[in-house]
Design a protein around this motif. Structure first.
Motif, PDB file in Angstrom:
ATOM      1  N   ASN A   1      51.097  27.914   7.976  1.00  0.00           N
ATOM      2  CA  ASN A   1      52.472  27.515   8.269  1.00  0.00           C
ATOM      3  C   ASN A   1      53.461  28.222   7.349  1.00  0.00           C
ATOM      4  N   LYS A   2      52.946  29.204   6.582  1.00  0.00           N
ATOM      5  CA  LYS A   2      53.828  30.012   5.750  1.00  0.00           C
ATOM      6  C   LYS A   2      54.603  30.984   6.633  1.00  0.00           C
ATOM      7  N   ARG A   3      55.716  31.436   6.151  1.00  0.00           N
ATOM      8  CA  ARG A   3      56.517  32.418   6.874  1.00  0.00           C
ATOM      9  C   ARG A   3      56.936  33.528   5.933  1.00  0.00           C
ATOM     10  N   SER A   4      57.093  34.714   6.470  1.00  0.00           N
ATOM     11  CA  SER A   4      57.538  35.854   5.675  1.00  0.00           C
ATOM     12  C   SER A   4      58.659  36.578   6.400  1.00  0.00           C
ATOM     13  N   CYS A   5      59.705  36.912   5.681  1.00  0.00           N
ATOM     14  CA  CYS A   5      60.813  37.661   6.274  1.00  0.00           C
ATOM     15  C   CYS A   5      60.659  39.154   6.054  1.00  0.00           C
ATOM     16  N   ASP A   6      59.648  39.546   5.300  1.00  0.00           N
ATOM     17  CA  ASP A   6      59.517  40.947   4.899  1.00  0.00           C
ATOM     18  C   ASP A   6      58.614  41.765   5.809  1.00  0.00           C
ATOM     19  N   PHE A   7      57.785  41.119   6.625  1.00  0.00           N
ATOM     20  CA  PHE A   7      56.868  41.871   7.473  1.00  0.00           C
ATOM     21  C   PHE A   7      57.597  42.430   8.693  1.00  0.00           C
ATOM     22  N   THR A   8      57.064  43.509   9.216  1.00  0.00           N
ATOM     23  CA  THR A   8      57.620  44.141  10.413  1.00  0.00           C
ATOM     24  C   THR A   8      57.530  43.188  11.600  1.00  0.00           C
ATOM     25  N   THR A   9      58.573  43.169  12.428  1.00  0.00           N
ATOM     26  CA  THR A   9      58.507  42.385  13.652  1.00  0.00           C
ATOM     27  C   THR A   9      57.976  43.250  14.786  1.00  0.00           C
ATOM     28  N   LEU A  10      57.455  42.590  15.801  1.00  0.00           N
ATOM     29  CA  LEU A  10      56.952  43.320  16.960  1.00  0.00           C
ATOM     30  C   LEU A  10      58.084  44.088  17.645  1.00  0.00           C
ATOM     31  N   ASP A  11      59.263  43.529  17.618  1.00  0.00           N
ATOM     32  CA  ASP A  11      60.430  44.239  18.165  1.00  0.00           C
ATOM     33  C   ASP A  11      60.621  45.584  17.464  1.00  0.00           C
ATOM     34  N   GLU A  12      60.523  45.559  16.133  1.00  0.00           N
ATOM     35  CA  GLU A  12      60.690  46.791  15.361  1.00  0.00           C
ATOM     36  C   GLU A  12      59.553  47.767  15.632  1.00  0.00           C
ATOM     37  N   LEU A  13      58.349  47.236  15.770  1.00  0.00           N
ATOM     38  CA  LEU A  13      57.184  48.092  15.991  1.00  0.00           C
ATOM     39  C   LEU A  13      57.294  48.855  17.305  1.00  0.00           C
ATOM     40  N   VAL A  14      57.637  48.153  18.381  1.00  0.00           N
ATOM     41  CA  VAL A  14      57.687  48.803  19.692  1.00  0.00           C
ATOM     42  C   VAL A  14      58.973  49.597  19.885  1.00  0.00           C
ATOM     43  N   ASN A  15      59.892  49.513  18.940  1.00  0.00           N
ATOM     44  CA  ASN A  15      61.108  50.322  19.021  1.00  0.00           C
ATOM     45  C   ASN A  15      60.785  51.807  18.989  1.00  0.00           C
ATOM     46  N   GLU A  16      59.588  52.126  18.504  1.00  0.00           N
ATOM     47  CA  GLU A  16      59.133  53.525  18.516  1.00  0.00           C
ATOM     48  C   GLU A  16      59.119  54.074  19.940  1.00  0.00           C
ATOM     49  N   LEU A  17      58.947  53.212  20.913  1.00  0.00           N
ATOM     50  CA  LEU A  17      58.918  53.643  22.315  1.00  0.00           C
ATOM     51  C   LEU A  17      60.284  54.119  22.798  1.00  0.00           C
ATOM     52  N   ASN A  18      61.335  53.743  22.105  1.00  0.00           N
ATOM     53  CA  ASN A  18      62.677  54.118  22.530  1.00  0.00           C
ATOM     54  C   ASN A  18      63.094  55.490  22.021  1.00  0.00           C
ATOM     55  N   ARG A  19      62.237  56.103  21.211  1.00  0.00           N
ATOM     56  CA  ARG A  19      62.495  57.467  20.774  1.00  0.00           C
ATOM     57  C   ARG A  19      61.880  58.439  21.775  1.00  0.00           C
ATOM     58  N   ASP A  20      62.245  59.694  21.670  1.00  0.00           N
ATOM     59  CA  ASP A  20      61.712  60.721  22.572  1.00  0.00           C
ATOM     60  C   ASP A  20      60.331  61.164  22.110  1.00  0.00           C
ATOM     61  N   HIS A  21      59.362  61.090  23.015  1.00  0.00           N
ATOM     62  CA  HIS A  21      58.004  61.542  22.732  1.00  0.00           C
ATOM     63  C   HIS A  21      57.479  62.278  23.959  1.00  0.00           C
ATOM     64  N   ASP A  22      56.661  63.282  23.723  1.00  0.00           N
ATOM     65  CA  ASP A  22      56.072  64.054  24.817  1.00  0.00           C
ATOM     66  C   ASP A  22      54.751  63.411  25.228  1.00  0.00           C
ATOM     67  N   LEU A  23      54.820  62.512  26.212  1.00  0.00           N
ATOM     68  CA  LEU A  23      53.632  61.811  26.704  1.00  0.00           C
ATOM     69  C   LEU A  23      53.446  62.097  28.185  1.00  0.00           C
TER      70      LEU A  23
END
Length: 292
Positions: free
Chosen positions: A135-157
């Protein structure tokens, strides 16, 4: 050049070459700092230099040396965060290294792949429940929103995977109703036997939809799964069993796993591993259509 060296240079360029050239010297410094002996590197290294050894001639340890210090810092914080919820014991840390108590016998769930799949799924479900029970919480860890934000950049896939992953990730984020602090990379090799218990290692902490926690298990063994003749059967079974045991939707798990597979393609840019990741994304792209 080994796969480990290829990964380090492929991702970090000249910085990686310099790091590799100074690695032996740095390990010797850490051995003196923490009174370590019998240091031997593990096989199948990927993005960190990891060795087994002994501290003070009595305590079995693992020494982990990394080039991306911010990631090791987060890992150390996560090990402390999960210290009473199934994580291995962090003995000490510094800017570029972690000293961890070694699990014994140290066998991993990767040994269960194919022949003991259902047992591995049940063990993983228990591990996840324990991790997510804090039941602990941390404000310092990456959120899933931030993690998948990588998809909004340009990548050659290829095959429109980037656009598809963006759309699916946006839907999943918008429909997330509860969040957990997660291990973030809970695949079979990161769940180890320690006496009569199963412990987690190598966390990459992330906060978000708890179903995402299962995606690393779903895609592993990451360099081999897509090559198996019965790959689709294995994946269908995983989707079905996790859905039943964890009481989650198999379709949502399949969608998150596709997103994770596309992220893995992006994260391995510049390395030989990227080819395997593309095939993996292709496999899970097809599996989303039959996950209901």
């Amino acid at each position: 050049m080994s796969d480990f060296e290829d990964n380090i240079v492929g991702i970090n360029g000249d910085k990686g070459r310099k790091w590799l050239a100074n690695l032996d010297s740095r390990v010797n410094e850490l051995a003196q700092k923490w009174n370590l002996s019998n240091l031997r590197p593990f096989k199948n290294l990927t993005f960190n230099y990891v060795l087994s050894g002994i501290q003070d001639e009595t305590t079995p340890i693992v020494l982990k040396v990394g080039i991306k210090n911010n990631l090791l810092k987060k890992e150390a914080e996560a090990l402390v965060f999960f210290s009473h919820y199934g994580a291995v014991n962090l003995i000490d840390s510094c800017e570029d290294a972690l000293l961890i108590q070694r699990c014994l016998p140290g066998s991993s769930l990767m040994e269960y792949v194919s022949n003991r799949e259902n047992e591995a799924i049940e063990i993983t479900a228990d591990v996840v429940r324990k991790l997510h029970s804090t039941n602990k919480r941390s404000c310092d860890f990456t959120t899933l929103d931030e993690l998948v934000n990588e998809l909004n950049r340009d990548h050659d896939l290829p095959n429109g995977y980037l656009q598809k992953a963006r759309k699916i990730a946006r839907y999943l984020l918008e429909t997330t109703h509860n969040e957990s602090v997660m291990h973030g990379d809970l695949h079979q090799d990161n769940i180890l036997r320690d006496g009569n218990e199963w412990k987690i290692i190598d966390p990459s902490p992330v906060i978000g939809d708890p179903i995402y926690e299962l995606t690393s298990f779903m895609i592993n063994p990451i360099d081999k799964l897509w090559k198996y003749e019965n790959a689709q059967e294995i994946i269908r079974n995983r989707l079905c069993k996790f859905s039943q045991i964890m009481r989650i939707g198999s379709e949502r798990l399949a969608q998150w796993t596709f997103v994770k597979s596309v992220l893995c393609v992006i994260w391995t840019k510049g390395t030989a591993a990227r080819r395997d990741r593309i095939e993996l994304a292709k496999l899970f792209d097809g599996m989303m259509e039959i996950s209901d």
